[in-house]
Enzyme design. Structure first.
Site, mmCIF file in Angstrom:
data_model
loop_
_atom_site.group_PDB
_atom_site.id
_atom_site.type_symbol
_atom_site.label_atom_id
_atom_site.label_comp_id
_atom_site.label_asym_id
_atom_site.label_seq_id
_atom_site.Cartn_x
_atom_site.Cartn_y
_atom_site.Cartn_z
ATOM 1 N N PRO A 1 1.099 -1.174 0.036
ATOM 2 C CA PRO A 1 -0.559 -0.155 -0.022
ATOM 3 C C PRO A 1 0.811 1.429 0.127
ATOM 4 O O PRO A 1 1.463 1.876 1.056
ATOM 5 C CB PRO A 1 -0.894 0.394 1.489
ATOM 6 C CG PRO A 1 -0.656 -1.897 1.803
ATOM 7 C CD PRO A 1 0.474 -1.895 1.367
ATOM 8 N N GLU A 2 0.323 2.219 -0.791
ATOM 9 C CA GLU A 2 1.112 3.313 -0.969
ATOM 10 C C GLU A 2 0.416 4.935 -1.050
ATOM 11 O O GLU A 2 -0.819 4.112 -0.096
ATOM 12 C CB GLU A 2 1.714 3.663 -2.281
ATOM 13 C CG GLU A 2 2.502 1.859 -3.114
ATOM 14 C CD GLU A 2 4.241 2.469 -3.357
ATOM 15 O OE1 GLU A 2 4.783 3.853 -2.101
ATOM 16 O OE2 GLU A 2 4.787 2.063 -3.632
ATOM 17 N N ARG B 1 0.907 -11.189 5.657
ATOM 18 C CA ARG B 1 2.382 -11.025 5.594
ATOM 19 C C ARG B 1 2.994 -10.608 7.369
ATOM 20 O O ARG B 1 4.340 -10.562 7.651
ATOM 21 C CB ARG B 1 3.654 -10.515 4.115
ATOM 22 C CG ARG B 1 3.182 -10.726 2.903
ATOM 23 C CD ARG B 1 3.429 -10.392 2.212
ATOM 24 N NE ARG B 1 5.334 -10.458 2.480
ATOM 25 C CZ ARG B 1 5.978 -10.096 1.460
ATOM 26 N NH1 ARG B 1 5.662 -8.862 0.460
ATOM 27 N NH2 ARG B 1 6.929 -9.742 1.816
ATOM 28 N N HIS C 1 -5.611 -14.589 8.536
ATOM 29 C CA HIS C 1 -5.032 -12.859 8.152
ATOM 30 C C HIS C 1 -5.781 -12.173 8.730
ATOM 31 O O HIS C 1 -5.231 -11.003 9.030
ATOM 32 C CB HIS C 1 -4.709 -12.943 7.310
ATOM 33 C CG HIS C 1 -3.580 -14.347 6.142
ATOM 34 N ND1 HIS C 1 -2.854 -14.699 6.938
ATOM 35 C CD2 HIS C 1 -4.086 -14.813 5.607
ATOM 36 C CE1 HIS C 1 -2.556 -15.440 6.365
ATOM 37 N NE2 HIS C 1 -3.121 -15.637 4.956
#
Ligand code: ZN
Length: 269
Positions: A2-3, A108, A90
Site C-alpha cells: 500500500p502506497e 505477511r 490473516h
C-alpha cells in the site's frame, strides 16, 4: 505494498464510517505483527473516535487522550464490516465500535497496531518523517531549500522519507516524468523553477491516484494489497522498452539505490 494514496483513501473511508463512534471492544487474534500488539490495547474500550489522521503511511485513530497507530505494512488492508462478521485467516485485529468493526487483515504481518498517549508528533516512528507531500508544507521554496544539502540524484531525494514522506517509487517516477526532470539530476542543483514544476507534479500524481482509488471505494474500505489503481495509465513506471506516451522514445530503466527507476530519455533532462 500500500502506497500513500491507498492509505489516504483508506483514511477517508474509515473516518467517514467511524468518526464519532465509541470503541466497544478490541479483538487481538495474532499479536505478532511487525511489533507486538501492546497488551493494554484492550483499555481502548469506552473511548470515542474523534478523527482519523494520517502521517506518511501511518493512520492515527485520534481518541482524544491518545492515538491508536495503524500501519498496513507490506500486505495489510483495513475494512469496516458489520459486527459479527466471521474472521478469516490473516484477520489479526479488530476494533469494535457498536454494530461495526474495523478489521485489519495482514497476511505477511509487517503491519502495526500500537497505542500512545504521549505527544503523537514526538513518537519515535513519526518524529523523523519528512514533510507531507499533499500538504502546504510542500511548496517550491521549501523543496528548493530541502534539496540544497542533498548530494544524490533527485529521484533518491524523493525516496528519502526523512525529507518528503511517502512519495514512494511509483509516484516518484511518475512525478519526475511530469516535471520533465531526469531522475539522476543532482538534487542540490535543481533550479527554483524546476522545484516549482516538481512540487506541482508530486501533488498532481498523488491526487490523481487518490481520486482513482476513491472512485473504486464503496462498502469496501481501502487497500486490498494490490498495488496501484491506475496501472494502465502510468507514463513511465514499469514500462521499460515501451514507447513514451508523449514523444515515442523507448522508456529506459536504471537502478538507483535498491530501486528501479523508469524515465524517458527525451522528455526528461
Ligand atoms: Zn518522452
Amino acid at each position: 505494498m500500500p502506497e500513500l494514496p491507498e492509505v489516504e483513501v483508506t483514511r477517508r473511508g474509515i473516518e467517514r464510517e467511524l468518526a464519532g463512534r465509541v470503541i466497544s471492544g478490541v479483538a487481538v487474534r495474532e499479536p505478532r505483527l511487525r511489533w507486538p500488539v501492546p497488551k493494554d490495547v484492550h483499555r481502548l474500550a469506552g473511548r470515542t473516535v474523534r478523527a482519523i489522521q494520517r502521517r506518511g503511511k501511518y493512520l492515527l485513530v485520534d481518541c482524544g487522550d491518545g492515538h491508536l497507530i495503524l500501519h498496513l505494512g507490506m500486505s495489510g488492508s483495513l475494512r469496516v464490516l458489520p459486527s459479527g462478521t466471521p474472521a478469516q485467516k490473516h484477520d489479526h485485529f479488530d476494533l469494535q465500535l457498536g454494530d461495526r468493526i474495523l478489521r485489519l487483515r495482514d497476511p505477511r504481518r509487517f503491519g502495526a497496531v500500537l497505542w500512545t498517549s504521549a505527544d503523537i508528533d514526538g513518537h519515535p516512528l513519526l518524529a523523523h518523517l519528512g514533510i507531507e507531500p499533499l500538504s502546504r508544507a510542500l511548496h517550491p521554496a521549501r523543496l528548493y531549500q530541502l534539496t540544497r544539502a542533498h548530494r544524490t540524484g533527485i529521484k533518491q531525494f524523493l525516496m528519502d522519507g526523512r525529507r518528503v514522506v511517502g512519495v514512494g517509487n511509483i509516484y516518484a517516477n511518475e512525478s519526475l516524468f511530469l516535471a520533465g526532470i531526469h531522475p539522476r539530476a543532482p538534487a542540490r542543483k535543481l533550479s527554483l523553477e524546476r522545484c516549482m514544476k516538481l512540487s506541482a507534479a508530486i501533488k498532481q500524481t498523488l491526487r490523481a491516484a487518490i481520486r482513482a482509488g476513491g472512485s473504486s471505494l464503496r462498502d469496501f474500505v481501502g487497500a486490498d494489497g494490490s498495488s496501484g489503481y491506475f496501472q494502465s495509465r502510468y507514463w513511465v513506471y514499469d514500462r521499460s522498452g515501451e514507447r513514451c506516451r508523449r514523444c515515442g522514445s523507448a522508456i529506459r530503466r536504471i537502478q538507483q539505490g535498491s530501486r528501479s527507476t523508469f524515465y524517458c530519455p527525451t522528455c526528461q533532462r
